[in-house]
Design a protein around this motif. Structure first.
Motif, PDB file in Angstrom:
ATOM      1  N   ARG A   1      47.479  44.311  49.575  1.00 31.32           N
ATOM      2  CA  ARG A   1      47.505  43.076  50.633  1.00 31.32           C
ATOM      3  C   ARG A   1      46.362  43.085  51.375  1.00 31.32           C
ATOM      4  NH1 ARG A   1      52.592  42.087  54.043  1.00 31.32           N
ATOM      5  NH2 ARG A   1      53.628  41.906  52.136  1.00 31.32           N
ATOM      6  N   PHE A   2      45.311  42.046  51.353  1.00 29.53           N
ATOM      7  CA  PHE A   2      44.421  42.096  52.249  1.00 29.53           C
ATOM      8  C   PHE A   2      44.840  41.064  53.414  1.00 29.53           C
ATOM      9  CE2 PHE A   2      42.487  42.560  48.051  1.00 29.53           C
ATOM     10  CZ  PHE A   2      41.491  43.217  48.261  1.00 29.53           C
ATOM     11  N   ALA A   3      44.566  41.304  54.741  1.00 28.96           N
ATOM     12  CA  ALA A   3      44.960  40.735  55.891  1.00 28.96           C
ATOM     13  C   ALA A   3      44.196  41.061  56.961  1.00 28.96           C
ATOM     14  CB  ALA A   3      46.187  41.537  56.431  1.00 28.96           C
ATOM     15  N   GLY A   4      43.754  39.693  57.706  1.00 30.42           N
ATOM     16  CA  GLY A   4      43.131  39.721  58.789  1.00 30.42           C
ATOM     17  C   GLY A   4      43.056  38.363  59.538  1.00 30.42           C
ATOM     18  N   ASP A   5      42.249  37.991  60.387  1.00 25.54           N
ATOM     19  CA  ASP A   5      42.220  36.743  61.018  1.00 25.54           C
ATOM     20  C   ASP A   5      41.896  35.501  60.355  1.00 25.54           C
ATOM     21  OD1 ASP A   5      42.288  35.895  63.830  1.00 25.54           O
ATOM     22  OD2 ASP A   5      40.827  34.753  63.042  1.00 25.54           O
ATOM     23  N   SER A   6      42.346  34.482  60.556  1.00 27.96           N
ATOM     24  CA  SER A   6      42.048  33.170  59.526  1.00 27.96           C
ATOM     25  C   SER A   6      40.380  33.201  59.269  1.00 27.96           C
ATOM     26  CB  SER A   6      42.864  32.004  60.136  1.00 27.96           C
ATOM     27  OG  SER A   6      44.101  32.076  60.110  1.00 27.96           O
ATOM     28  N   GLY A   7      39.811  33.451  60.156  1.00 28.37           N
ATOM     29  CA  GLY A   7      38.293  33.293  59.919  1.00 28.37           C
ATOM     30  C   GLY A   7      37.692  34.703  59.211  1.00 28.37           C
ATOM     31  N   ASP A   8      38.586  35.657  58.702  1.00 29.81           N
ATOM     32  CA  ASP A   8      38.156  36.734  57.997  1.00 29.81           C
ATOM     33  C   ASP A   8      37.968  36.687  56.770  1.00 29.81           C
ATOM     34  OD1 ASP A   8      37.889  38.165  60.405  1.00 29.81           O
ATOM     35  OD2 ASP A   8      39.823  39.037  60.340  1.00 29.81           O
ATOM     36  N   GLY A   9      38.250  35.541  55.970  1.00 30.40           N
ATOM     37  CA  GLY A   9      38.016  35.432  54.517  1.00 30.40           C
ATOM     38  C   GLY A   9      38.902  36.041  53.594  1.00 30.40           C
ATOM     39  N   MET A  10      40.155  36.229  54.246  1.00 28.76           N
ATOM     40  CA  MET A  10      41.115  37.050  53.376  1.00 28.76           C
ATOM     41  C   MET A  10      41.487  36.286  52.080  1.00 28.76           C
ATOM     42  SD  MET A  10      41.399  40.065  54.789  1.00 28.76           S
ATOM     43  CE  MET A  10      39.581  39.942  54.810  1.00 28.76           C
ATOM     44  N   GLN A  11      41.555  35.280  52.175  1.00 26.38           N
ATOM     45  CA  GLN A  11      42.013  34.335  50.969  1.00 26.38           C
ATOM     46  C   GLN A  11      40.818  34.498  49.891  1.00 26.38           C
ATOM     47  OE1 GLN A  11      45.139  32.988  50.575  1.00 26.38           O
ATOM     48  NE2 GLN A  11      45.293  34.184  52.663  1.00 26.38           N
ATOM     49  N   LEU A  12      39.518  34.497  50.484  1.00 26.65           N
ATOM     50  CA  LEU A  12      38.696  34.472  49.277  1.00 26.65           C
ATOM     51  C   LEU A  12      38.495  36.077  48.758  1.00 26.65           C
ATOM     52  CD1 LEU A  12      35.727  33.554  48.172  1.00 26.65           C
ATOM     53  CD2 LEU A  12      34.581  33.971  50.261  1.00 26.65           C
ATOM     54  N   THR A  13      38.489  36.824  49.703  1.00 31.26           N
ATOM     55  CA  THR A  13      38.481  38.372  49.153  1.00 31.26           C
ATOM     56  C   THR A  13      39.540  38.694  48.242  1.00 31.26           C
ATOM     57  OG1 THR A  13      37.926  38.925  51.223  1.00 31.26           O
ATOM     58  CG2 THR A  13      38.666  40.634  49.960  1.00 31.26           C
ATOM     59  N   GLY A  14      40.894  38.027  48.616  1.00 34.80           N
ATOM     60  CA  GLY A  14      41.873  38.333  47.380  1.00 34.80           C
ATOM     61  C   GLY A  14      41.613  37.524  46.217  1.00 34.80           C
ATOM     62  N   ASP A  15      41.347  36.234  46.486  1.00 34.46           N
ATOM     63  CA  ASP A  15      40.949  35.625  45.118  1.00 34.46           C
ATOM     64  C   ASP A  15      39.894  36.334  44.209  1.00 34.46           C
ATOM     65  OD1 ASP A  15      41.140  33.098  43.516  1.00 34.46           O
ATOM     66  OD2 ASP A  15      38.969  33.158  44.112  1.00 34.46           O
ATOM     67  N   ARG A  16      38.940  36.950  44.996  1.00 36.12           N
ATOM     68  CA  ARG A  16      37.867  37.502  43.921  1.00 36.12           C
ATOM     69  C   ARG A  16      38.460  38.868  43.569  1.00 36.12           C
ATOM     70  NH1 ARG A  16      35.567  34.535  41.971  1.00 36.12           N
ATOM     71  NH2 ARG A  16      34.607  36.274  41.035  1.00 36.12           N
ATOM     72  N   PHE A  17      39.268  39.503  44.341  1.00 34.68           N
ATOM     73  CA  PHE A  17      39.664  40.866  43.591  1.00 34.68           C
ATOM     74  C   PHE A  17      40.808  40.320  42.476  1.00 34.68           C
ATOM     75  CE2 PHE A  17      42.572  44.421  42.960  1.00 34.68           C
ATOM     76  CZ  PHE A  17      41.638  45.435  43.409  1.00 34.68           C
ATOM     77  N   THR A  18      41.327  39.133  42.470  1.00 35.27           N
ATOM     78  CA  THR A  18      42.046  38.798  41.605  1.00 35.27           C
ATOM     79  C   THR A  18      41.281  38.340  40.295  1.00 35.27           C
ATOM     80  OG1 THR A  18      43.887  37.888  42.974  1.00 35.27           O
ATOM     81  CG2 THR A  18      43.841  37.078  40.850  1.00 35.27           C
TER      82      THR A  18
END
Length: 654
Positions: free
Chosen positions: A18-35
């Motif tokens: 699980r990647f977690a951070g502030d809404s501005g930290d790009g966690m959705q992009l990070t998770g998507d790229r790892f996926t």
């Protein structure tokens, strides 16, 4: 000179990160790229994006935490996982918001840069939890002493790695998500080429930003390779899959592709009338890209205008589609009734979210089933179809189109936020395997006879003997002029009628038409490998994954349980009643307070037992396995031990 620390390689069969951070930290992009990296490597995977509804919650606060969970494995998996094995926390709020979900012994990689007094206070900490690591008092339940914690200054190392590009410190720090992605990519042996190519394309117009993100990504990888902090690299081998071409796909994307495929298979151009609403908006965004397939998208001023345009398109001989979520269905209900009365093909996509009212816009729920079933005035039956996984949204869209076109009816397609935003590997189907769907437009008159025996009139409400569908005539077809609208129609001729007997006949006929759909459905597949199960678990929609995972755990412990999953919720498959009667106990897990259970009880008079959570999150397989085990114990009169640590009682079985 850079030195490489000798590393161990440990093979594991699955990992949940699980990647977690502030809404501005790009966690959705990070998770998507790892996926995407994991998909390219060949793992089976399921994802769970989780983000706040606010456009920008206060930075560093718990409401502003965004996360992305990915479960990847060397074998077939069904869910995004109950609890992360690894948490990457980018600030104190991300750590605190997710700590309660971690099992004892989980790994935490935490960015120490933002652990200032101000940020700790905003996150609700009275002291810095990282300062007590290794202390004797750090072993209390809920403390970081329960976990393997790696404090790393991700932000500071990122700023140093991209210094050469002359960015401001704020812009440089934004690349810390790529540093974290590089580190995790090293830890789990992910391929890096796909991410580098992605970054080159995404930031092609801003060279400094492009180069900084690539540099941060590579620096994260190199840090993992050279640091003494991480001495183990994990290997998760590719999963065996049937031969074919695969891609990672989200539910909304698969649903959009299914609609386009349905357009091709029917020969009808799609017209989507839609008003943007979370979590359905991506369907509008995606379909707007496919004008080459004859797709027309209309971003309406409101929900009613959107469905009105779709109904008008269907009247004109197109394939009308409208997409929304639960609040939008409420607004569209009168127009859906119009489509029922006019008996025109229409696909109504409801990507369910937490309610009522605005509710939880970015969270998942299954609470619109009864609205889909009954949420219109009068007797207005509508078929209901529900996909079971992100990739299955493609097939469910095709099925909804088949029913709508064949039976001349609006169809409700019930997806949900978990399916819409989640993703999985999807085998691209062969075009020749897709069903051909004939719209069967009316082209000649169909009633009366002249002296030569040729029809002299067109009656718009004559019925097909098999389907009870009325003829679909494109306006402007010579000789097939006809009246249409929301007032009750006379049987056959379609003129306005207030006759009581005719109204009763038409109400019953419209219901009978929907009932006829069951004749076209395949027999249900009951998963009961031993043939000795006395407990049946019935599900629909996105509960397929948690139910399947829970059933696997019960069987792995040596007990018997059967599973059946429903795609068609109205009408039910013809053999469902006989299947339900085979079992002593029927469990119905749902992300609502028991809506399918209510329908099963009412129609089949079975004592359907509900397992219900309305948390805005998917059901947990471990808890569900305990509930199943509890019923197996009751049905068979035995003691059931699933060996599940930390859970000893069945959860919310009612």
């Amino acid at each position: 000179m850079t030195t490489t620390v000798p590393k161990q390689v440990k093979q594991v069969d699955r990992v949940i990160i699980r990647f977690a951070g502030d809404s501005g930290d790009g966690m959705q992009l990070t998770g998507d790229r790892f996926t995407q990296e994991s998909a390219a490597f060949g793992n089976d995977l399921v994802t769970l994006p989780n983000f706040p509804a606010e456009i920008r919650a206060p930075q560093g606060t718990l409401p502003g935490v965004s996360s992305f969970q990915v479960h990847f494995a060397d074998h077939d998996i069904l869910t995004a996982g109950d609890a992360p094995d690894v948490l990457v926390a980018m600030n104190p709020a991300a750590l605190k918001a997710n700590l309660g979900d971690l099992p004892r012994g989980a790994t935490i990689i935490v960015d120490t840069h933002d652990f200032t007094d101000r940020n700790l206070t905003k996150a609700g900490y009275t002291s810095n939890p990282l300062e007590t690591l290794g202390d004797a008092n750090d072993s209390a339940p809920g403390s970081l002493g329960e976990f393997v914690v790696h404090p790393v200054d991700l932000t500071g190392m990122t700023v140093a790695a991209v210094k050469q590009f002359g960015l401001t410190r704020k812009d440089a720090a934004r690349a810390k998500n790529m540093f974290a992605l590089g580190l995790l990519s090293w830890m789990y042996g992910r391929p890096t080429e796909t991410t580098i190519t992605f970054l080159e394309k995404r930031f092609a117009r801003v060279e400094d930003i492009r180069d900084a993100n690539i540099a941060a990504f590579k620096a994260g990888w190199n840090f993992g390779e050279t640091t003494e902090t991480f001495v183990v690299q994990y290997e998760v081998k590719p999963a065996p899959m049937a031969p074919g071409t695969y891609r990672n796909i989200s539910g909304n994307l698969a649903l959009a592709y299914g609609l386009v495929a349905g357009s091709v298979q029917t020969g009808l151009d799609i017209v989507l009338g839609s008003y943007p609403i979370t979590p359905a908006s991506d369907i509008l965004h995606e379909l707007s890209k496919h004008k080459a397939f004859g797709v027309t998208t209309f971003q309406a001023e409101d929900e009613i205008a959107g469905i009105g345009a779709a109904i008008g398109a269907s009247f004109s001989g197109k394939l009308g589609v409208t997409s929304t979520s639960g609040p939008g269905i409420a607004l569209k209900s009168e127009a859906i009734g119009l489509a029922v009365m006019t008996e025109l093909p229409l696909v109504v996509v409801d990507v369910q979210r937490g309610g009522p009212s605005t509710g939880l816009p970015t969270k998942t729920e299954q609470a619109d089933l009864l609205q889909a079933m009954f949420g219109r005035n009068g007797e207005a039956p509508v078929p209901i179809v529900a996909p079971q996984s992100p990739g299955d949204c493609f097939d469910a869209a095709l099925e909804a189109i088949r029913i709508a076109v064949t039976y001349r009816t609006p169809v409700m397609l019930l997806s949900d936020g978990y399916l819409a935003n989640g993703s999985e590997p999807w085998r691209v189907p062969d075009l020749e395997d897709l069903p051909a769907i004939d719209p069967g437009f009316a082209t000649v008159k169909n009633h009366g006879a002249d002296e030569d025996g040729q029809p002299t009139e067109f009656w718009p409400y004559l019925r097909d003997d098999e389907t009870l569908a009325r003829p679909w005539a494109i306006p402007g077809t010579p000789g097939l002029e006809h009246r249409i609208g929301g007032l009750e129609k006379g049987d056959g001729h379609g003129n306005i009628s207030y006759d009581p007997a005719n109204h009763d006949l038409m109400v019953r006929t419209r219901q009978a038409k929907i009932d006829r759909i069951a004749d076209s459905l395949r027999p249900l597949e009951v998963d009961d490998p031993s043939g000795r199960a006395r407990v049946l678990v019935v599900g629909w929609g996105s509960t397929y994954g948690p139910i399947g995972a829970g059933v696997r755990r019960v069987r792995a412990a040596g007990y018997h349980v059967a599973q059946v999953h429903l795609r068609h919720l109205n009408p039910f498959p013809k053999d469902l009643g006989e299947i339900l009667k085979r079992y002593d106990k029927v469990l119905v897990p749902e992300m609502n307070l028991g809506q399918l259970a209510l329908l099963l009880r009412g129609k089949y008079l079975v004592d359907a037992i509900g397992y219900n959570h309305v948390r805005g999150l998917p059901l947990k397989a471990t808890e569900l396995a305990l509930a199943i085990g509890h019923l197996v114990s009751e049905a068979e009169g035995i003691e059931v031990d699933l060996g599940v640590h930390g859970l000893t009682t069945p959860q919310e079985v009612s």
